[in-house]
Design an enzyme around this catalytic site. Sequence first.
Site: not given
Length: 310
Positions: A115-117
């Site tokens: 995921g990005c975060h």
Amino acid sequence: MKTKIYIDGQSGTTGLQIYDRIGSREDLELLRIPEDKRHDTEERKKYLNSADIVFLCLPDDGAREAVSLIDNDNVRVIDASTAHRTNDDWVYGFPEFSGEQREAIRTGKRIANPGCHATGFISVTAPLVRMGILPKDYPVTCYSLTGYSGGGKKMIADYEAEGRDELLSAPGIYGLSLKHKHIPEMQKMTGLMYPPVFMPVVDDYYKGMATTIMLQNRLLNGIPTAEEICGKLMEYYKDECFVKVVPFGENDSKLYANRLAGTNELQIVVCGYEDQTTVTALFDNLGKGASGAAVQNMNIMLGLPEDTGL
């Protein structure tokens, strides 16, 4: 012979970004399902089983369904959803962990794209845990600033709408339940005993991310200084082509979350004052935080230089 690639979810934000990165490559053959057949299960199944590598750019349930439709053992999958990121049967697609992780991606058939975060959090936290600097029971706190493209088509439309809500001109703190969907992978892939207190923030710019953890040095093993932490991270990532650590004291007086927009780079910036340290990962939420990372993983799986097309 060209490698056959199929993007399931080709019209979503991540799917379109992957296509932008690989659509003109001559070593790949992109299988494109007709628009009117995108939701036809039997037609999707044909494409899913005809490809060498499949990118899943779907909601979690859609990704699980897509995997269930694959009965060709030779098909390799890179899933950009949250569905399989903590599944032990899938390889987590962050090659910068170690040589062993990179090799697992190279030989794996099921890769879960981070995921990005989570990418930002893991990039700054996991090495500190692995090097024995950050205790596994440390009460980690993190905030992560993202551009609105991270919210997908609906959020993009909201931010770019004429006459939009004035509130969208200010930073928006969300994930107030403290149960953000990236937290399970953030905890698992760093080896922390407890989930971090995580606060994401979305702001009025298209893409780019800044993920920051805050540390009390006196609670770290060996009580290192911020400069020493920076040096350790530089050594950890010294051979990586996409992840770089800014030498201590050479960062600007301000950090802008969109600084690396449009790239697959991730820069780590360490700042400190007396016995307090912050460690920030700067990257593109659509690049190293999503589609760029997926293409990087594909390149590894194909035995190609990781920066091919990136």
